[in-house]
Design a protein around this motif. Structure first.
Motif, PDB file in Angstrom:
ATOM      1  N   GLY A 199      58.729  44.138  19.279  1.00 15.35           N
ATOM      2  CA  GLY A 199      58.673  45.568  19.564  1.00 15.35           C
ATOM      3  C   GLY A 199      58.762  45.849  21.045  1.00 15.35           C
ATOM      4  O   GLY A 199      59.375  45.092  21.807  1.00 15.35           O
ATOM      5  N   GLN A 200      58.117  46.930  21.466  1.00 14.84           N
ATOM      6  CA  GLN A 200      58.193  47.377  22.860  1.00 14.84           C
ATOM      7  C   GLN A 200      56.822  47.785  23.365  1.00 14.84           C
ATOM      8  O   GLN A 200      56.098  48.531  22.704  1.00 14.84           O
ATOM      9  CB  GLN A 200      59.151  48.560  22.975  1.00 14.84           C
ATOM     10  CG  GLN A 200      59.398  49.025  24.390  1.00 14.84           C
ATOM     11  CD  GLN A 200      60.515  50.067  24.471  1.00 14.84           C
ATOM     12  OE1 GLN A 200      60.302  51.197  24.909  1.00 14.84           O
ATOM     13  NE2 GLN A 200      61.719  49.681  24.037  1.00 14.84           N
ATOM     14  N   ASN A 201      56.486  47.270  24.549  1.00 14.23           N
ATOM     15  CA  ASN A 201      55.250  47.683  25.218  1.00 14.23           C
ATOM     16  C   ASN A 201      55.458  48.992  25.956  1.00 14.23           C
ATOM     17  O   ASN A 201      56.558  49.286  26.423  1.00 14.23           O
ATOM     18  CB  ASN A 201      54.816  46.626  26.234  1.00 14.23           C
ATOM     19  CG  ASN A 201      54.359  45.332  25.592  1.00 14.23           C
ATOM     20  OD1 ASN A 201      54.885  44.279  25.905  1.00 14.23           O
ATOM     21  ND2 ASN A 201      53.381  45.399  24.704  1.00 14.23           N
ATOM     22  N   SER A 202      54.422  49.762  26.073  1.00 11.12           N
ATOM     23  CA  SER A 202      54.431  50.931  26.955  1.00 11.12           C
ATOM     24  C   SER A 202      53.017  51.089  27.495  1.00 11.12           C
ATOM     25  O   SER A 202      52.061  50.558  26.911  1.00 11.12           O
ATOM     26  CB  SER A 202      54.887  52.190  26.212  1.00 11.12           C
ATOM     27  OG  SER A 202      53.853  52.712  25.403  1.00 11.12           O
ATOM     28  N   PRO A 203      52.845  51.802  28.599  1.00  8.24           N
ATOM     29  CA  PRO A 203      51.503  51.926  29.175  1.00  8.24           C
ATOM     30  C   PRO A 203      50.494  52.548  28.222  1.00  8.24           C
ATOM     31  O   PRO A 203      49.321  52.166  28.215  1.00  8.24           O
ATOM     32  CB  PRO A 203      51.743  52.823  30.400  1.00  8.24           C
ATOM     33  CG  PRO A 203      53.173  52.611  30.754  1.00  8.24           C
ATOM     34  CD  PRO A 203      53.878  52.412  29.448  1.00  8.24           C
ATOM     35  N   GLN A 204      50.930  53.503  27.394  1.00  6.36           N
ATOM     36  CA  GLN A 204      49.999  54.211  26.528  1.00  6.36           C
ATOM     37  C   GLN A 204      49.761  53.483  25.203  1.00  6.36           C
ATOM     38  O   GLN A 204      48.642  53.368  24.733  1.00  6.36           O
ATOM     39  CB  GLN A 204      50.493  55.634  26.229  1.00  6.36           C
ATOM     40  CG  GLN A 204      50.540  56.551  27.435  1.00  6.36           C
ATOM     41  CD  GLN A 204      51.776  56.319  28.284  1.00  6.36           C
ATOM     42  OE1 GLN A 204      52.775  55.798  27.801  1.00  6.36           O
ATOM     43  NE2 GLN A 204      51.702  56.702  29.553  1.00  6.36           N
ATOM     44  N   ARG A 205      50.826  52.991  24.582  1.00  5.81           N
ATOM     45  CA  ARG A 205      50.737  52.347  23.288  1.00  5.81           C
ATOM     46  C   ARG A 205      51.909  51.398  23.119  1.00  5.81           C
ATOM     47  O   ARG A 205      52.859  51.432  23.891  1.00  5.81           O
ATOM     48  CB  ARG A 205      50.738  53.396  22.169  1.00  5.81           C
ATOM     49  CG  ARG A 205      52.027  54.212  22.120  1.00  5.81           C
ATOM     50  CD  ARG A 205      51.934  55.350  21.112  1.00  5.81           C
ATOM     51  NE  ARG A 205      50.990  56.358  21.549  1.00  5.81           N
ATOM     52  CZ  ARG A 205      50.725  57.461  20.852  1.00  5.81           C
ATOM     53  NH1 ARG A 205      51.309  57.649  19.686  1.00  5.81           N
ATOM     54  NH2 ARG A 205      49.870  58.343  21.312  1.00  5.81           N
ATOM     55  N   ASP A 206      51.834  50.565  22.085  1.00  8.60           N
ATOM     56  CA  ASP A 206      52.905  49.619  21.806  1.00  8.60           C
ATOM     57  C   ASP A 206      53.561  49.967  20.482  1.00  8.60           C
ATOM     58  O   ASP A 206      52.917  50.515  19.574  1.00  8.60           O
ATOM     59  CB  ASP A 206      52.360  48.186  21.756  1.00  8.60           C
ATOM     60  CG  ASP A 206      51.761  47.756  23.079  1.00  8.60           C
ATOM     61  OD1 ASP A 206      52.308  48.153  24.117  1.00  8.60           O
ATOM     62  OD2 ASP A 206      50.748  47.049  23.076  1.00  8.60           O
ATOM     63  N   PHE A 207      54.854  49.646  20.374  1.00 12.18           N
ATOM     64  CA  PHE A 207      55.622  49.963  19.176  1.00 12.18           C
ATOM     65  C   PHE A 207      56.121  48.673  18.541  1.00 12.18           C
ATOM     66  O   PHE A 207      56.725  47.847  19.218  1.00 12.18           O
ATOM     67  CB  PHE A 207      56.803  50.867  19.522  1.00 12.18           C
ATOM     68  CG  PHE A 207      56.406  52.148  20.210  1.00 12.18           C
ATOM     69  CD1 PHE A 207      56.064  53.273  19.480  1.00 12.18           C
ATOM     70  CD2 PHE A 207      56.372  52.224  21.600  1.00 12.18           C
ATOM     71  CE1 PHE A 207      55.695  54.455  20.118  1.00 12.18           C
ATOM     72  CE2 PHE A 207      56.010  53.386  22.242  1.00 12.18           C
ATOM     73  CZ  PHE A 207      55.669  54.512  21.500  1.00 12.18           C
ATOM     74  N   VAL A 208      55.878  48.522  17.260  1.00 11.14           N
ATOM     75  CA  VAL A 208      56.327  47.343  16.520  1.00 11.14           C
ATOM     76  C   VAL A 208      57.459  47.763  15.596  1.00 11.14           C
ATOM     77  O   VAL A 208      57.288  48.657  14.761  1.00 11.14           O
ATOM     78  CB  VAL A 208      55.184  46.720  15.701  1.00 11.14           C
ATOM     79  CG1 VAL A 208      55.697  45.535  14.877  1.00 11.14           C
ATOM     80  CG2 VAL A 208      54.046  46.281  16.618  1.00 11.14           C
TER      81      VAL A 208
END
Length: 436
Positions: A32-41
């Motif tokens: 998935g993708q990391n982001s500062p607020q939350r991560d997406f799988v």
């Protein structure tokens, strides 16, 4: 408070199917993708079985095999996507597997990061790596994260939340980057460590150029904190064209250093870069980082793949090179994209050598990422396969009388002058090895 993972519901379907497998242990990767607020799988893929299973492994985790799978999968992911962690489906209690999962995610991240050449900013990087434990009978989930930069870290709880169409409106960025590299090679080209060190040193200078390049998104230089999707309709997917501009003072310079070398490597051509970014108010600086890292990663991957192939046939290559005026010419593998069925609009990639059949790409996608594809799914149009054109006797050629090719053509003309190769080329990448 722990991290929050927003998980596409297609991943729930996939993991449920894995729970139904009659197996002691099912392990795999979470993508998935990391982001500062939350991560997406957006994807999950099980670890392929060993051709020769280890004896007396039982229900323990095969860290070496799973880590190698993670490294291969990481090479097949475009910018913005990465291996976020691992999952295990077992009826062993979650507390009993926590120590093994901790060791596993550290091993996975260590092997993947060993191929990274870009400069990481620890203040801006997401350091947590995910471990997911699923009981196949009760379907109970235990989600924990570990800070893989801290060897003394403890497990932290994380939220695992399913959601539909997580990545259906993610923006895609793409660009074409010209490559012009010259790297000295060690005397002992049969030594993989010496060769790898030289190549990484040359690629590191080129990586710095890419990192410092000016990034134009749809022809505009956006402020770092600008929202990439500002002014656009919400939940509408965008295809953005990016240009990377190198300023004159960032061009690779030749320093006055004398060292004993056994040859040189010259890479000429162009490569296709691609990255995806989430739609949760993404910043332009994050989009730029994802795309630049994809460009570096695809270049490093291809050099490493070709290096492995060359080392395997070193003796034969040496004999051929002496018959061809001390110059060897090789085609880099072509980058091929394929939609990931489980994630809808996102694509993954593979690398196809000139002598490979598309079926081999389809088989690798199935083995590594565990999804089915067809010949029609493969996108081979983003990069043109290099065509090596013999230029005749090197002594009669000069760099001045070589006609410059138009962009996007697949013509490659090599001009050898003594121990130096002057090459004017456009299109997909090609690699030249020169013996001094």
């Amino acid at each position: 408070m722990g991290r929050v993972y927003i998980v596409d519901d297609s991943v729930e379907v996939y993991l449920s199917k894995q729970c139904e497998q009659q197996s002691d242990n099912v392990t795999g990767l979470v993508i998935g993708q990391n982001s500062p607020q939350r991560d997406f799988v957006v994807m999950a893929c099980r670890t392929p079985s060993r051709e020769e299973p280890l004896v007396d492994v039982g229900k323990s985790l095969d860290k070496e095999w799973i880590s190698e799978h993670a490294r291969q999968v990481s090479r097949m992911l475009p910018g913005g996507l990465s291996v976020l962690g691992v999952f295990v489906i077992t009826d062993v209690d979650a507390k009993e597997t926590l120590a093994s999962l901790r060791q596993l995610v550290f091993a996975v991240q260590s092997l993947i990061s060993s191929e990274d050449l870009w400069n990481s900013d620890d203040n801006d990087e997401v350091r947590d790596c995910l471990t997911l434990h699923i009981n196949p009978k009760s379907r109970k989930i235990s989600c924990r994260t570990f800070d893989t930069k801290d060897p003394k870290c403890l497990a932290k709880p994380a939220d695992w939340k399913y959601q539909s169409n997580v990545c259906s409106s993610w923006s895609m960025m793409s660009c074409c980057v010209n490559v012009d590299l010259f790297v000295p090679l060690p005397e002992n080209r049969a030594c993989s460590k010496s060769m790898d060190k030289c190549l990484k040193g040359g690629l590191k200078e080129w990586t710095n150029q890419i990192e410092n390049a000016v990034c134009l998104i749809d022809g505009m230089k956006l402020p770092d904190d600008a929202e990439l999707t500002a002014g656009q309709k919400r939940n509408v997917r965008q295809n953005l064209t990016v240009q990377l501009l190198l300023t004159p003072d960032q061009q690779q310079s030749i320093t006055d250093v004398v060292e004993k070398c056994g040859g040189s490597l010259s890479v000429k051509g162009s490569i296709h870069g691609r990255a995806y970014i989430h739609n949760n108010k993404p910043k332009a600086t994050l989009a730029e980082k994802f795309l630049k890292r994809d460009i570096v990663s695809t270049m490093v991957t291809r050099v490493q793949m070709l290096l492995d192939d060359l080392l395997a046939t070193e003796n034969e290559s040496e004999a051929v090179s002496r018959e061809k005026h001390g110059t060897e010419q090789f085609r880099f593998p072509q980058r091929v994209f394929c939609p990931a069925k489980l994630s809808g609009t996102l694509c993954v990639c593979d690398y196809q050598f000139n002598d490979e059949d598309p079926t081999e790409v389809i088989d690798r996608l199935k083995e590594m990422l565990d999804f089915d594809s067809t010949h029609q799914d493969l996108d081979t149009k983003q990069e043109v396969v290099a065509e090596i054109i013999e230029s005749g006797e090197p002594a009669e050629c000069t760099a001045e009388n070589v006609e410059v090719q138009e962009p996007r053509k697949n013509n490659y003309i090599g001009v050898a002058m003594a121990t130096v190769v002057a090459l004017l080329a456009t299109g997909a990448s090609i690699l030249y090895l020169n013996d001094f």
